[in-house]
Design a protein around this motif. Sequence first.
Motif, PDB file in Angstrom:
ATOM      1  N   LEU A  11      25.803 -10.870  23.174  1.00 26.42           N
ATOM      2  CA  LEU A  11      24.811 -10.929  24.246  1.00 26.42           C
ATOM      3  C   LEU A  11      24.363  -9.535  24.664  1.00 26.42           C
ATOM      4  CD1 LEU A  11      26.358 -13.783  26.412  1.00 26.42           C
ATOM      5  CD2 LEU A  11      24.364 -13.926  24.925  1.00 26.42           C
ATOM      6  N   LEU A  12      25.298  -8.590  24.734  1.00 29.62           N
ATOM      7  CA  LEU A  12      24.940  -7.217  25.096  1.00 29.62           C
ATOM      8  C   LEU A  12      24.085  -6.562  24.016  1.00 29.62           C
ATOM      9  CD1 LEU A  12      28.288  -5.894  26.634  1.00 29.62           C
ATOM     10  CD2 LEU A  12      26.165  -6.408  27.852  1.00 29.62           C
ATOM     11  N   CYS A  13      24.306  -6.932  22.763  1.00 29.65           N
ATOM     12  CA  CYS A  13      23.550  -6.325  21.657  1.00 29.65           C
ATOM     13  C   CYS A  13      22.114  -6.823  21.592  1.00 29.65           C
ATOM     14  CB  CYS A  13      24.246  -6.606  20.328  1.00 29.65           C
ATOM     15  SG  CYS A  13      25.772  -5.682  20.056  1.00 29.65           S
ATOM     16  N   GLU A  14      21.822  -7.964  22.228  1.00 30.02           N
ATOM     17  CA  GLU A  14      20.491  -8.558  22.112  1.00 30.02           C
ATOM     18  C   GLU A  14      19.393  -7.657  22.674  1.00 30.02           C
ATOM     19  OE1 GLU A  14      20.347 -12.437  23.731  1.00 30.02           O
ATOM     20  OE2 GLU A  14      21.590 -13.346  22.178  1.00 30.02           O
ATOM     21  N   ASP A  15      19.674  -6.988  23.766  1.00 26.80           N
ATOM     22  CA  ASP A  15      18.647  -6.160  24.403  1.00 26.80           C
ATOM     23  C   ASP A  15      19.309  -4.898  24.944  1.00 26.80           C
ATOM     24  OD1 ASP A  15      16.330  -5.222  25.526  1.00 26.80           O
ATOM     25  OD2 ASP A  15      16.377  -6.548  27.262  1.00 26.80           O
ATOM     26  N   ASN A  16      19.581  -3.967  24.072  1.00 25.02           N
ATOM     27  CA  ASN A  16      20.323  -2.768  24.447  1.00 25.02           C
ATOM     28  C   ASN A  16      19.652  -1.542  23.856  1.00 25.02           C
ATOM     29  OD1 ASN A  16      22.245  -1.001  25.398  1.00 25.02           O
ATOM     30  ND2 ASN A  16      23.828  -1.618  23.944  1.00 25.02           N
ATOM     31  N   GLU A  17      18.441  -1.277  24.307  1.00 27.48           N
ATOM     32  CA  GLU A  17      17.677  -0.155  23.782  1.00 27.48           C
ATOM     33  C   GLU A  17      18.312   1.185  24.137  1.00 27.48           C
ATOM     34  OE1 GLU A  17      13.720  -0.568  25.153  1.00 27.48           O
ATOM     35  OE2 GLU A  17      13.295  -2.382  23.986  1.00 27.48           O
ATOM     36  N   THR A  18      19.096   1.222  25.201  1.00 27.87           N
ATOM     37  CA  THR A  18      19.715   2.478  25.619  1.00 27.87           C
ATOM     38  C   THR A  18      20.968   2.803  24.810  1.00 27.87           C
ATOM     39  OG1 THR A  18      21.015   1.334  27.313  1.00 27.87           O
ATOM     40  CG2 THR A  18      18.848   2.197  27.971  1.00 27.87           C
ATOM     41  N   ALA A  19      21.424   1.852  23.963  1.00 22.62           N
ATOM     42  CA  ALA A  19      22.616   2.045  23.128  1.00 22.62           C
ATOM     43  C   ALA A  19      23.854   2.350  23.962  1.00 22.62           C
ATOM     44  CB  ALA A  19      22.388   3.156  22.103  1.00 22.62           C
ATOM     45  N   MET A  20      23.922   1.771  25.168  1.00 21.54           N
ATOM     46  CA  MET A  20      25.128   1.899  25.965  1.00 21.54           C
ATOM     47  C   MET A  20      26.171   0.907  25.447  1.00 21.54           C
ATOM     48  SD  MET A  20      23.592   2.414  29.818  1.00 21.54           S
ATOM     49  CE  MET A  20      25.147   3.054  30.417  1.00 21.54           C
ATOM     50  N   TYR A  73      29.806 -25.848  32.689  1.00 24.71           N
ATOM     51  CA  TYR A  73      30.698 -24.992  31.917  1.00 24.71           C
ATOM     52  C   TYR A  73      30.111 -24.702  30.534  1.00 24.71           C
ATOM     53  CZ  TYR A  73      34.834 -24.975  34.918  1.00 24.71           C
ATOM     54  OH  TYR A  73      35.721 -24.747  35.927  1.00 24.71           O
ATOM     55  N   GLY A  74      30.113 -23.440  30.157  1.00 30.44           N
ATOM     56  CA  GLY A  74      29.735 -23.077  28.801  1.00 30.44           C
ATOM     57  C   GLY A  74      28.247 -23.062  28.515  1.00 30.44           C
ATOM     58  N   ASP A  75      27.405 -23.253  29.542  1.00 25.90           N
ATOM     59  CA  ASP A  75      25.967 -23.295  29.297  1.00 25.90           C
ATOM     60  C   ASP A  75      25.428 -21.866  29.238  1.00 25.90           C
ATOM     61  OD1 ASP A  75      23.128 -24.914  30.980  1.00 25.90           O
ATOM     62  OD2 ASP A  75      23.367 -24.072  28.975  1.00 25.90           O
ATOM     63  N   MET A  76      25.859 -21.119  28.226  1.00 33.96           N
ATOM     64  CA  MET A  76      25.547 -19.699  28.170  1.00 33.96           C
ATOM     65  C   MET A  76      24.064 -19.421  27.967  1.00 33.96           C
ATOM     66  SD  MET A  76      28.095 -17.901  28.853  1.00 33.96           S
ATOM     67  CE  MET A  76      27.283 -16.377  28.419  1.00 33.96           C
ATOM     68  N   LYS A  77      23.356 -20.286  27.259  1.00 29.06           N
ATOM     69  CA  LYS A  77      21.934 -20.048  27.013  1.00 29.06           C
ATOM     70  C   LYS A  77      21.163 -20.033  28.327  1.00 29.06           C
ATOM     71  CE  LYS A  77      17.912 -21.760  24.468  1.00 29.06           C
ATOM     72  NZ  LYS A  77      17.403 -22.787  23.525  1.00 29.06           N
ATOM     73  N   ASN A  78      21.363 -21.072  29.151  1.00 23.23           N
ATOM     74  CA  ASN A  78      20.651 -21.118  30.424  1.00 23.23           C
ATOM     75  C   ASN A  78      21.157 -20.052  31.391  1.00 23.23           C
ATOM     76  OD1 ASN A  78      18.711 -23.130  30.035  1.00 23.23           O
ATOM     77  ND2 ASN A  78      20.171 -24.767  30.437  1.00 23.23           N
ATOM     78  N   ILE A  79      22.465 -19.769  31.348  1.00 25.19           N
ATOM     79  CA  ILE A  79      23.011 -18.726  32.216  1.00 25.19           C
ATOM     80  C   ILE A  79      22.377 -17.379  31.873  1.00 25.19           C
ATOM     81  CG2 ILE A  79      25.088 -17.377  32.699  1.00 25.19           C
ATOM     82  CD1 ILE A  79      26.654 -20.010  32.425  1.00 25.19           C
ATOM     83  N   ARG A  80      22.289 -17.068  30.586  1.00 24.96           N
ATOM     84  CA  ARG A  80      21.684 -15.804  30.167  1.00 24.96           C
ATOM     85  C   ARG A  80      20.217 -15.738  30.583  1.00 24.96           C
ATOM     86  NH1 ARG A  80      23.130 -16.176  25.410  1.00 24.96           N
ATOM     87  NH2 ARG A  80      21.259 -16.875  24.341  1.00 24.96           N
ATOM     88  N   THR A  81      19.492 -16.862  30.409  1.00 27.09           N
ATOM     89  CA  THR A  81      18.089 -16.897  30.831  1.00 27.09           C
ATOM     90  C   THR A  81      17.978 -16.691  32.328  1.00 27.09           C
ATOM     91  OG1 THR A  81      17.554 -18.421  29.024  1.00 27.09           O
ATOM     92  CG2 THR A  81      15.993 -18.290  30.850  1.00 27.09           C
ATOM     93  N   ALA A 118      34.330  -1.136  20.806  1.00 36.73           N
ATOM     94  CA  ALA A 118      33.576  -1.288  22.041  1.00 36.73           C
ATOM     95  C   ALA A 118      32.437  -2.291  21.871  1.00 36.73           C
ATOM     96  CB  ALA A 118      33.028   0.066  22.490  1.00 36.73           C
ATOM     97  N   LEU A 119      32.050  -2.918  22.990  1.00 41.72           N
ATOM     98  CA  LEU A 119      31.063  -3.985  22.972  1.00 41.72           C
ATOM     99  C   LEU A 119      29.661  -3.439  23.270  1.00 41.72           C
ATOM    100  CD1 LEU A 119      33.896  -5.288  23.647  1.00 41.72           C
ATOM    101  CD2 LEU A 119      32.617  -7.123  24.758  1.00 41.72           C
ATOM    102  N   GLY A 120      28.656  -3.972  22.570  1.00 44.58           N
ATOM    103  CA  GLY A 120      27.275  -3.657  22.876  1.00 44.58           C
ATOM    104  C   GLY A 120      26.531  -2.882  21.808  1.00 44.58           C
ATOM    105  N   LEU A 121      27.203  -2.470  20.759  1.00 46.77           N
ATOM    106  CA  LEU A 121      26.563  -1.632  19.754  1.00 46.77           C
ATOM    107  C   LEU A 121      26.272  -2.364  18.447  1.00 46.77           C
ATOM    108  CD1 LEU A 121      28.539   1.712  20.221  1.00 46.77           C
ATOM    109  CD2 LEU A 121      26.244   1.159  21.032  1.00 46.77           C
ATOM    110  N   VAL A 122      27.225  -3.150  17.968  1.00 46.69           N
ATOM    111  CA  VAL A 122      27.086  -3.820  16.660  1.00 46.69           C
ATOM    112  C   VAL A 122      27.303  -5.314  16.863  1.00 46.69           C
ATOM    113  CG1 VAL A 122      27.909  -3.970  14.288  1.00 46.69           C
ATOM    114  CG2 VAL A 122      27.951  -1.767  15.496  1.00 46.69           C
TER     115      VAL A 122
END
Length: 388
Positions: A244-253, A93-101, A298-302
């Motif tokens: 997490l969405l902002c970390e790698d969002n070159e498309t700016a979606m 539970y909560g192991d977001m770093k490894n889950i994201r990897t 909205a999520l993913g921009l800032v």
Amino acid sequence: MSGIQPPYKILVVDDEPDLQPLVQQRMRRYVRSGQYQFTFAQNGVEALECLRQDDEIVIVLSDINMPKMDGLALLDQIPKVNPNIRSVIISAYGDMKNIRTAMNRGAFDFVTKPVDFDDLKLTIDRTLQQLLEWRDALGARDRLVALQNELNVASQMQQSILPKSFPQGSDFEIYASMKPARSVGGDFFDVMRLEGGVLGLAVADVSDKGVPAALFMMSSRTLLKGAAIGLGKPSEVLAEVNNLLCEDNETAMFVTLVYAVYDPSNRKLTFANGGHNPPVLIDRDGNATRLPLTGGVALGLVPDLEYEQMSVTLSPGDHVIFYTDGVTEAMNEAEEEFGMDRLEGLFSQSRPSEARVVNDVIFDAVMDFAGDAPQSDDITCMTLRAEG
């Protein structure tokens, strides 16, 4: 490639000696019926050898922390042996770093420890469904002659990850559905059982349309699920997913999202809204009230945004409707929108009943209103009914 048949072979990779007999015991009904066949390995090295010797394995269910080769390293190696295998990670539970990897390295989904075998069964079935859709898509790729065909296949893949069954209890009902537009879109919904008997409910809409939106939707859904399991408050969940969405969002979606936690024991609904349409509460007499917006964007921009949350206590017979703008912005041939007034007035003359019936009434009303006008956006709706 699309011709895989049951029993579906699943490789379980874990160094805990108790897991193998536990899996065999809890999943024995599905093994005996010929649905699944399990193989076991104790680390990533053994797992790769199993994959090299048996090309019929379709799913790898792997722990992260193991000797010799851990689960993250194994994820890097699996595509080199068989790129068509789907991987599911077992994580705390909560192991977001490894889950994201793990997700970045190609994991399709994950389950948490201690393993809930009902959730594991649903996860396996969802993974198999996506795999079958994907293999069918690959088999049909050479026959596709138009972009619309490709979008239709992607739409089927998108639908395959949405829940098909919903938690039910004596004190609540939930039902949800999505009607995609002809092009692939980015709507999704999810229902999660969380610790303490509470439920996580989400409805979201990704910006743009097409395959990029569908891919962004799948990423958003995975991150939301991990954050919901690891964090309790809806406001914290939205903040985590946004970062997490902002970390790698070159498309700016971006994605608009409303996430709520419902406790059936006291009928308390706590929610946070990231730029999404306001949920609507329909009481037992059919009166409609919009739940307040919580001021989130909205999520993913800032990154590093803070989100607020609010709570309401439902009464027996209350319904809460979560939806996307495909409902309110559906247009008829005269280019009129369905609008909030029509949505809120649907039950003014007839009292709402079961969650599924309420959901179906909304879809039928939108379809009747639109008539022969082409559907321009996904239509998604989730209904929660509070019982006594």
